[in-house]
Design a protein around this motif. Sequence first.
Motif, PDB file in Angstrom:
ATOM      1  N   LYS A 195     -14.522  45.596  13.177  1.00 16.33           N
ATOM      2  CA  LYS A 195     -13.564  45.918  14.219  1.00 16.33           C
ATOM      3  C   LYS A 195     -14.245  46.837  15.232  1.00 16.33           C
ATOM      4  O   LYS A 195     -15.043  47.711  14.857  1.00 16.33           O
ATOM      5  N   VAL A 196     -13.865  46.654  16.510  1.00 13.94           N
ATOM      6  CA  VAL A 196     -14.427  47.477  17.573  1.00 13.94           C
ATOM      7  C   VAL A 196     -13.558  48.716  17.767  1.00 13.94           C
ATOM      8  O   VAL A 196     -12.338  48.616  17.857  1.00 13.94           O
ATOM      9  N   LEU A 197     -14.206  49.879  17.848  1.00 12.29           N
ATOM     10  CA  LEU A 197     -13.511  51.134  18.119  1.00 12.29           C
ATOM     11  C   LEU A 197     -13.836  51.567  19.544  1.00 12.29           C
ATOM     12  O   LEU A 197     -15.002  51.751  19.894  1.00 12.29           O
ATOM     13  N   SER A 198     -12.779  51.712  20.371  1.00 13.08           N
ATOM     14  CA  SER A 198     -13.001  52.241  21.729  1.00 13.08           C
ATOM     15  C   SER A 198     -12.313  53.598  21.818  1.00 13.08           C
ATOM     16  O   SER A 198     -12.900  54.611  21.464  1.00 13.08           O
ATOM     17  N   GLY A 199     -11.028  53.642  22.224  1.00 16.17           N
ATOM     18  CA  GLY A 199     -10.331  54.927  22.251  1.00 16.17           C
ATOM     19  C   GLY A 199      -9.745  55.310  20.909  1.00 16.17           C
ATOM     20  O   GLY A 199      -9.477  56.479  20.635  1.00 16.17           O
ATOM     21  N   ARG A 208     -10.374  54.835  30.737  1.00 11.11           N
ATOM     22  CA  ARG A 208      -9.220  55.397  30.024  1.00 11.11           C
ATOM     23  C   ARG A 208      -7.932  55.263  30.847  1.00 11.11           C
ATOM     24  O   ARG A 208      -7.969  55.148  32.074  1.00 11.11           O
ATOM     25  N   HIS A 209      -6.821  55.312  30.154  1.00 12.61           N
ATOM     26  CA  HIS A 209      -5.536  55.287  30.851  1.00 12.61           C
ATOM     27  C   HIS A 209      -5.460  56.452  31.854  1.00 12.61           C
ATOM     28  O   HIS A 209      -4.944  56.284  32.961  1.00 12.61           O
ATOM     29  N   ALA A 210      -5.946  57.621  31.464  1.00 11.69           N
ATOM     30  CA  ALA A 210      -5.909  58.786  32.354  1.00 11.69           C
ATOM     31  C   ALA A 210      -6.726  58.535  33.614  1.00 11.69           C
ATOM     32  O   ALA A 210      -6.360  58.988  34.711  1.00 11.69           O
ATOM     33  N   ILE A 242      -2.651  60.607  24.305  1.00 16.96           N
ATOM     34  CA  ILE A 242      -2.991  59.190  24.107  1.00 16.96           C
ATOM     35  C   ILE A 242      -3.675  58.637  25.345  1.00 16.96           C
ATOM     36  O   ILE A 242      -4.678  57.914  25.252  1.00 16.96           O
ATOM     37  N   ARG A 243      -3.168  58.993  26.520  1.00 14.67           N
ATOM     38  CA  ARG A 243      -3.775  58.477  27.754  1.00 14.67           C
ATOM     39  C   ARG A 243      -5.181  59.033  27.971  1.00 14.67           C
ATOM     40  O   ARG A 243      -6.002  58.415  28.642  1.00 14.67           O
ATOM     41  N   ASN A 244      -5.464  60.203  27.406  1.00 13.46           N
ATOM     42  CA  ASN A 244      -6.802  60.782  27.551  1.00 13.46           C
ATOM     43  C   ASN A 244      -7.828  60.119  26.644  1.00 13.46           C
ATOM     44  O   ASN A 244      -9.036  60.282  26.842  1.00 13.46           O
ATOM     45  N   ARG A 245      -7.390  59.382  25.641  1.00 14.49           N
ATOM     46  CA  ARG A 245      -8.314  58.708  24.723  1.00 14.49           C
ATOM     47  C   ARG A 245      -8.239  57.187  24.840  1.00 14.49           C
ATOM     48  O   ARG A 245      -9.239  56.501  24.715  1.00 14.49           O
ATOM     49  N   GLY A 246      -7.042  56.677  25.047  1.00 12.84           N
ATOM     50  CA  GLY A 246      -6.843  55.231  25.058  1.00 12.84           C
ATOM     51  C   GLY A 246      -7.512  54.567  26.250  1.00 12.84           C
ATOM     52  O   GLY A 246      -7.618  55.158  27.330  1.00 12.84           O
ATOM     53  N   ILE A 297      -8.215  50.789  28.624  1.00 12.75           N
ATOM     54  CA  ILE A 297      -7.576  49.539  29.016  1.00 12.75           C
ATOM     55  C   ILE A 297      -8.075  48.380  28.142  1.00 12.75           C
ATOM     56  O   ILE A 297      -7.285  47.522  27.733  1.00 12.75           O
ATOM     57  N   GLY A 298      -9.354  48.399  27.823  1.00 16.52           N
ATOM     58  CA  GLY A 298      -9.882  47.321  26.971  1.00 16.52           C
ATOM     59  C   GLY A 298      -9.280  47.354  25.584  1.00 16.52           C
ATOM     60  O   GLY A 298      -8.935  46.314  25.016  1.00 16.52           O
ATOM     61  N   GLY A 299      -9.140  48.565  25.042  1.00 16.50           N
ATOM     62  CA  GLY A 299      -8.547  48.688  23.714  1.00 16.50           C
ATOM     63  C   GLY A 299      -7.114  48.217  23.698  1.00 16.50           C
ATOM     64  O   GLY A 299      -6.676  47.536  22.764  1.00 16.50           O
ATOM     65  N   SER A 300      -6.353  48.575  24.734  1.00 18.12           N
ATOM     66  CA  SER A 300      -4.950  48.172  24.799  1.00 18.12           C
ATOM     67  C   SER A 300      -4.825  46.650  24.875  1.00 18.12           C
ATOM     68  O   SER A 300      -4.001  46.058  24.172  1.00 18.12           O
ATOM     69  N   LEU A 301      -5.647  46.024  25.718  1.00 25.64           N
ATOM     70  CA  LEU A 301      -5.539  44.565  25.871  1.00 25.64           C
ATOM     71  C   LEU A 301      -6.010  43.842  24.618  1.00 25.64           C
ATOM     72  O   LEU A 301      -5.393  42.856  24.187  1.00 25.64           O
ATOM     73  N   ALA A 302      -7.077  44.314  24.005  1.00 27.85           N
ATOM     74  CA  ALA A 302      -7.582  43.652  22.798  1.00 27.85           C
ATOM     75  C   ALA A 302      -6.616  43.824  21.622  1.00 27.85           C
ATOM     76  O   ALA A 302      -6.531  42.955  20.763  1.00 27.85           O
ATOM     77  N   HIS A 303      -5.880  44.940  21.612  1.00 26.59           N
ATOM     78  CA  HIS A 303      -4.905  45.165  20.534  1.00 26.59           C
ATOM     79  C   HIS A 303      -3.708  44.232  20.683  1.00 26.59           C
ATOM     80  O   HIS A 303      -3.102  43.820  19.689  1.00 26.59           O
ATOM     81  N   ALA A 304      -3.341  43.913  21.938  1.00 28.34           N
ATOM     82  CA  ALA A 304      -2.306  42.905  22.232  1.00 28.34           C
ATOM     83  C   ALA A 304      -0.963  43.221  21.569  1.00 28.34           C
ATOM     84  O   ALA A 304      -0.302  42.328  21.037  1.00 28.34           O
TER      85      ALA A 304
END
Length: 293
Positions: A29-33, A77-79, A106-110, A112-119
């Motif tokens: 699994k890929v870890l981003s934020g 990041r979201h931020a 959450i926005r400081n760590r999360g 956009i790629g992680g959010s989309l890949a998590h779906a």
Amino acid sequence: MKASAFTYARATSVANALELLTAHGEKAKVLSGGQSLLPAMNLRLVAPELIVDIGELAELRGIVVKGGIITIGALTRHADLLKSPEIAAHAPLLTDAVAHVGHPAIRNRGTIGGSLAHADPASELPACMLTLGATIIARGPSGERRIAAGEFFVGIYETALEPQELLVAVELPVSPRNSTHFFQEFTRRHGDYAIVGLAAQAFVEDRQFADLRLGFFAVGDRPLLARSAGKLVGVVITPAALYEASCALDDELDPLEDQQATPAMRRLLARVLLARCVSSLLDRPDLRAGASA
């Protein structure tokens, strides 16, 4: 609870990350934020044997606007999106939406790629990608692949990404001049998962929609670009026309039941958001109360 035992590897480059993903396939699994993966691991919802940490890959960060296209690196990041003058100027819907993503921590760590890949079907950004006509860029052992957002989300927590592929960037067309947008979601508290949400973009001419894109989320197993929007384009919007569009929207929805809402409640809230959206975009307060037959 704690996560199952796993092996950790920090990727030194995109090529190195792809080598690791190719070698370990679905076991990695890929870890981003880490804002989605780590809680899922701690709850034992997923148990990868290998974590590939791409967090230090600076080449996957940043926002570039060129030739009418906004390119956003997967590790942005979201931020960063929230503060970006480029996003505010050229994709203001995204700025509004990101403000609803979780909380500042959450926005400081999360990313956009992680959010989309998590779906997650209740997430804000996948629906925005549908509304804005985004292209997801994935890189794998055989090269780069471009995937339309409408084909990327294939089910709850499922995407068109292959196990050996890495989401590296997102491309958005610059929002045309004179376009307008709308974003709202129902949540129990700000920052909670959405019960139902809507991200919309439109062209309005002579108080009618010349174009309208409605991206609903938390109304099924994936975000939905509503075809029923077409019933509101090029016509004078009356309560009867809005009612017809609401009925068509209802036919498109397949909401799930969970601890937050029943399917019937989600259908009702989607119709409420549709009415609010149309009322707001057309500056027609008389339509805010909703549709009538």
